[in-house]
Design an enzyme around this catalytic site. Structure first.
Site, mmCIF file in Angstrom:
data_model
loop_
_atom_site.group_PDB
_atom_site.id
_atom_site.type_symbol
_atom_site.label_atom_id
_atom_site.label_comp_id
_atom_site.label_asym_id
_atom_site.label_seq_id
_atom_site.Cartn_x
_atom_site.Cartn_y
_atom_site.Cartn_z
ATOM 1 N N GLU A 48 35.960 24.146 9.056
ATOM 2 C CA GLU A 48 36.431 23.304 8.197
ATOM 3 C C GLU A 48 35.090 22.434 7.712
ATOM 4 O O GLU A 48 35.176 22.154 6.714
ATOM 5 C CB GLU A 48 37.673 22.374 8.536
ATOM 6 C CG GLU A 48 38.843 23.500 8.757
ATOM 7 C CD GLU A 48 39.154 24.280 7.476
ATOM 8 O OE1 GLU A 48 39.129 23.912 6.338
ATOM 9 O OE2 GLU A 48 39.815 25.492 7.524
ATOM 10 N N ASP A 88 40.249 31.685 2.581
ATOM 11 C CA ASP A 88 38.808 31.904 2.106
ATOM 12 C C ASP A 88 38.389 32.982 1.366
ATOM 13 O O ASP A 88 37.970 33.075 0.148
ATOM 14 C CB ASP A 88 37.855 31.674 3.329
ATOM 15 C CG ASP A 88 37.879 30.546 4.009
ATOM 16 O OD1 ASP A 88 38.287 29.574 3.387
ATOM 17 O OD2 ASP A 88 37.503 30.279 5.173
#
Ligand code: ZN
Length: 358
Positions: free
Chosen positions: A55, A162
Site C-alpha cells: 500500500e 489493482d
C-alpha cells in the site's frame, strides 16, 4: 468508538490497524502460542508487513502526482490506502495501480534468486502450506507471499482492485474515463459473482468476502463515474443558494421552528458576530422532544462541524466532500467570507435535470 488504531507513521503516512484485524490477529497469536507453534503468527505478520509495504508503494507514487495520502488501514482482508482523489488521467492511474504489485514481483524476484543461489530445496507448490521450521523456510515463505500478493492483485481485472485499475486505465487511453469505468465496472461485477461462486464451492470464505467488496466497490466506482460525468462542467457557484438565510445561536428551538416554517430551507448556517460557528438543520430540531423546545437554543443542538468549499470548485468535488464528511450541506466561502450554501438537494436537482436531458 474508534474503529482503527495508529501503530506507526512512515514517511508522514499514518499506518492504522482496524479493530477487526487486531481481534483476528490476537486470536491467531494466542492460539499459535498455546499450541507451541509460532509459524502461523510469523506467517501472518509477514503477510501484513508486505501488505503495508504494498500500500505504501501505491501511496508514494500517488504522492508524486500530488495526491494527498490520509492513511493506510489494515483490515483482515488486506490493506487500504486512504487517499484523496486520484487524477482522472490514464497514465497516472496506471502507474499508481501498478506500483503495488510491482513491489511484490520485485521482492519475489530477489528472493527467488536467493533461493536458487542458496540451493534451498523446498516445494514451492502448493502455495498455502506454511512450514516454518528453519530460517531457510522464511525466505521460501517470503517468496510465496510476494508472488501470491502480486498475482492476486494484478491479475484479477476487477475494480477497485489493482488489476481493475490497470485495466480501466488501459481502456481509458482509448475511450475516455467515464466509458472505461462503466465497462470495467460491469466486468468487475461479473468477476465478483464468479469469484463468490468459486469461493462457495472451494469452499473459501475469504474469497467470498473479497468478492463482496469487489462487487460493492465496482458499483460505487460506476456510480461515481456517472455522477462525475453528469456534473462535469458545473461549478459550485452555478448551483449554490444565496443570499444565505442564517440563524442566530440564541434563538430558542420554539423560535427556530417558526423560523424554519417561514424560510422553508432544511438547514442554516449559525452566525454569531459575523462568523459561521455552526450548522443547524430541521433534522437536529426533530431529534429534541417538543417539551424541551423552550429550554434549549440553537447553540445547544447545532453541529460545530462546518465544512467550507470554494465557489470555483466543481460540483462533483462538493458531492465528494459531503459524502466524505457524512453531511448534506457545505458553506461556500471566498476570501474567508460566506457567499452561499450548497446542499445535497442542489446537487440532486442538477443531476436529475442532466439525466432528463440525456
Ligand atoms: Zn494494491
Amino acid at each position: 468508538m474508534k474503529s482503527s488504531y495508529k501503530i506507526a507513521v512512515i514517511s508522514g503516512i499514518p499506518i492504522e490497524l482496524h479493530i477487526s484485524f487486531i481481534i483476528l490477529f490476537g486470536f491467531v497469536v494466542f492460539f499459535s502460542i498455546l499450541s507451541g507453534n509460532f509459524g502461523t503468527a510469523v506467517y501472518i505478520l509477514m503477510i501484513f508487513t508486505l501488505v503495508v509495504l504494498h500500500e505504501l508503494s501505491h501511496s508514494f507514487v500517488a504522492r508524486k502526482f500530488g495526491v494527498k495520502i490520509n492513511k493506510v488501514v489494515l483490515l483482515p482482508i488486506g490493506g487500504v490506502a486512504n487517499m484523496g482523489e486520484i487524477p482522472r488521467d490514464a497514465r497516472k492511474e496506471f502507474l499508481i495501480a501498478i506500483a503495488g504489485p510491482l513491489l511484490n514481483f520485485g521482492f519475489a524476484l530477489l528472493s527467488g534468486i536467493a533461493i536458487l543461489i542458496m540451493g534451498i530445496q523446498r516445494e514451492v507448490l502448493p502455495f498455502f502450506t506454511m512450514q516454518l521450521t528453519s530460517p531457510a523456510d522464511l525466505i521460501v515463505v517470503f517468496f510465496k507471499i510476494n508472488l501470491i500478493l502480486g498475482l492476486f492483485n494484478l491479475f484479477i481485472p476487477a475494480l477497485p482492485m489493482d488489476g481493475g485499475r490497470v485495466f480501466r486505465s488501459l481502456l481509458a487511453f482509448r475511450m475516455g474515463f467515464t466509458r472505461a469505468t462503466m465497462l470495467a465496472s460491469e466486468i468487475a461485477k461479473a468477476l465478483a459473482i464468479f469469484m463468490a461462486l468459486f469461493g462457495f464451492f472451494m469452499p473459501n470464505i475469504w474469497l467470498i468476502i473479497i468478492a463482496f467488496f469487489v462487487y460493492m466497490g465496482a458499483v460505487q466506482e460506476a456510480e461515481f463515474a456517472s455522477l462525475s460525468a453528469l456534473l462535469s462542467g458545473v461549478r459550485v457557484r452555478d448551483i449554490m443558494s444565496y443570499p444565505v438565510v442564517t440563524v442566530s445561536p440564541d434563538l430558542t428551538l420554539e423560535e427556530f421552528y417558526d423560523f424554519v416554517f417561514k424560510h422553508r430551507y432544511h438547514g442554516y448556517p449559525v452566525v454569531e458576530d459575523g462568523t459561521v460557528i455552526g450548522v443547524v438543520s430541521f433534522t437536529d430540531l426533530a431529534k429534541v422532544p417538543r417539551s424541551e423546545w423552550n429550554n434549549l437554543t440553537v447553540r445547544d443542538i447545532m453541529s460545530h462541524h462546518v465544512i467550507t468549499i470554494n465557489p470555483w470548485e466543481s460540483a462533483f468535488k462538493a458531492m465528494k466532500k459531503m459524502s466524505e464528511h457524512g453531511i448534506s450541506r457545505l458553506i461556500v466561502t471566498e476570501n474567508g467570507e460566506m457567499i452561499g450554501v450548497i446542499s445535497k438537494t442542489d446537487l440532486i436537482r442538477i443531476i436529475e435535470l442532466q439525466r432528463l436531458i440525456e
